[in-house]
Design an enzyme around this catalytic site. Structure first.
Site, PDB file in Angstrom:
ATOM      1  N   TYR A 135       0.833  -1.210  -0.110  1.00 27.31           N
ATOM      2  CA  TYR A 135      -0.126  -0.027   0.047  1.00 27.31           C
ATOM      3  C   TYR A 135       0.961   1.122  -0.088  1.00 27.31           C
ATOM      4  O   TYR A 135       1.579   1.662   1.011  1.00 27.31           O
ATOM      5  CB  TYR A 135      -1.048  -0.202   1.399  1.00 27.31           C
ATOM      6  CG  TYR A 135      -1.988   1.194   1.241  1.00 27.31           C
ATOM      7  CD1 TYR A 135      -2.176   2.003   0.385  1.00 27.31           C
ATOM      8  CD2 TYR A 135      -2.340   1.331   2.681  1.00 27.31           C
ATOM      9  CE1 TYR A 135      -3.104   3.074   0.397  1.00 27.31           C
ATOM     10  CE2 TYR A 135      -3.152   2.468   2.709  1.00 27.31           C
ATOM     11  CZ  TYR A 135      -3.564   3.268   1.746  1.00 27.31           C
ATOM     12  OH  TYR A 135      -4.490   4.227   2.025  1.00 27.31           O
ATOM     13  N   LYS A 163      -1.612  -1.716  -3.665  1.00 30.33           N
ATOM     14  CA  LYS A 163      -2.607  -0.462  -3.982  1.00 30.33           C
ATOM     15  C   LYS A 163      -2.198   0.818  -3.880  1.00 30.33           C
ATOM     16  O   LYS A 163      -1.184   1.025  -3.063  1.00 30.33           O
ATOM     17  CB  LYS A 163      -3.410  -0.499  -2.389  1.00 30.33           C
ATOM     18  CG  LYS A 163      -4.665   0.823  -2.355  1.00 30.33           C
ATOM     19  CD  LYS A 163      -5.041   0.685  -0.605  1.00 30.33           C
ATOM     20  CE  LYS A 163      -5.947   1.852  -0.689  1.00 30.33           C
ATOM     21  NZ  LYS A 163      -6.462   1.738   0.654  1.00 30.33           N
TER      22      LYS A 163
END
Length: 291
Positions: A135, A163
């Site tokens: 992320y 992400k």
């Protein structure tokens, strides 16, 4: 492991005492799966107010979500931090709780080098058999995982996705250089369709709490080659994508859920409730969705 195309980063419902509201947590999990078409749910990410949840609350939420989802959606545990040893501990505990995957944010505040980031994620990956989603969110962490480091990490057997919130250029470079099995997810609702257009796989969404079914339709239209319809949906939803971030996340989406009949409570300090002006704007957004 396929986490699906639409992943919701779920809020943590609180009661009037600012404790986890377990009945509403179950109701929200069911709603996200059945009504808003989430393929996976992230528990205890930033949208879930991870900075103010205790480890005990996090583990209890992981177990609860696994039980209530009951295989209808994947449960991804947010176990990342800026302390590698602590992240390894929480990741192992999440694996014992039965989650399907792990979300690991770039270490924040201490701002490690790219080599430090690589070793951080590598150490956590080696501590678990679970699939890992990286992320990268520079606006929150003050550090950005480079394209080169992301591609190095993509070679690790259980680092399966990222992400990405560093923009379309970085996404394009990752998609171009990563193994075919490595999936890139949009971490910003307003960029989900543009990221899909350059080879992204799906979205980790906040707006999907209230417009998940529409986002899923946008994704499915894009995948079916119905690009004009996908663009129409994107443009229709764009004010909601942007409006839900008019105040620090998850303040706006929690208020929107309250207006939609969910007793998710307020946020924990240092976050605060929306101002009266913000609350009025959020109400307009919610009303616009119902039309």
């Amino acid at each position: 492991m396929d986490f699906g195309r639409l992943i919701t980063a779920m809020v943590t419902p609180f009661n009037g005492q600012n404790e986890v509201n377990w009945p509403e947590c179950e109701r929200l999990i069911n709603y996200l799966i059945e009504e808003q078409k989430s393929d996976s749910i992230v528990m205890c990410g930033t949208t879930g107010e991870s900075p103010t949840l205790t480890d005990e609350e996090k583990v209890a939420l992981f177990r609860f979500a696994v039980e209530k989802a009951n295989g209808r959606a994947r449960i991804i545990a947010g176990t990342g931090s800026n302390n590698t040893a602590h992240s390894i501990h929480l990741t192992k505990t999440a694996e014992e709780a039965g989650v399907d995957g792990i979300l690991l944010v770039v270490p924040y505040y201490n701002r490690p080098s790219q080599e430090g980031m690589y070793r951080h994620f590598e150490a956590i990956a080696k501590s678990t058999s679970l699939p890992i989603m990286l992320y990268n969110v520079p606006g929150r962490t003050a550090s950005s995982l480079s394209v080169e480091t992301t591609l190095r990490l993509a070679e690790l057997p259980n680092v399966v996705a990222t992400k990405e919130c560093a923009g379309l250029e970085q996404v394009s470079q990752i998609v171009a250089g990563a193994p075919g099995s490595f999936k890139v997810y949009s971490g910003e609702d307003s960029l989900s369709l543009p990221i899909l257009s350059v080879g992204g796989y799906g979205a980790v969404s906040v707006a999907s709490h209230i417009i998940g079914a529409q986002i899923k339709a946008m994704i499915e239209n894009h995948l079916a080659g119905q690009h004009e319809e996908a663009a129409r949906i994107h443009l229709e939803l764009f004010p909601v994508f942007k409006g839900l971030f008019m105040c620090p996340n998850p303040v706006a989406v929690k208020h929107a859920l309250q207006l939609s009949g969910f007793q998710v409570g307020s946020v924990r300090l240092p976050l605060v409730e929306p101002t009266s002006q913000e609350a009025a704007a959020i109400r307009e957004l919610v009303q616009s969705i119902k039309k």
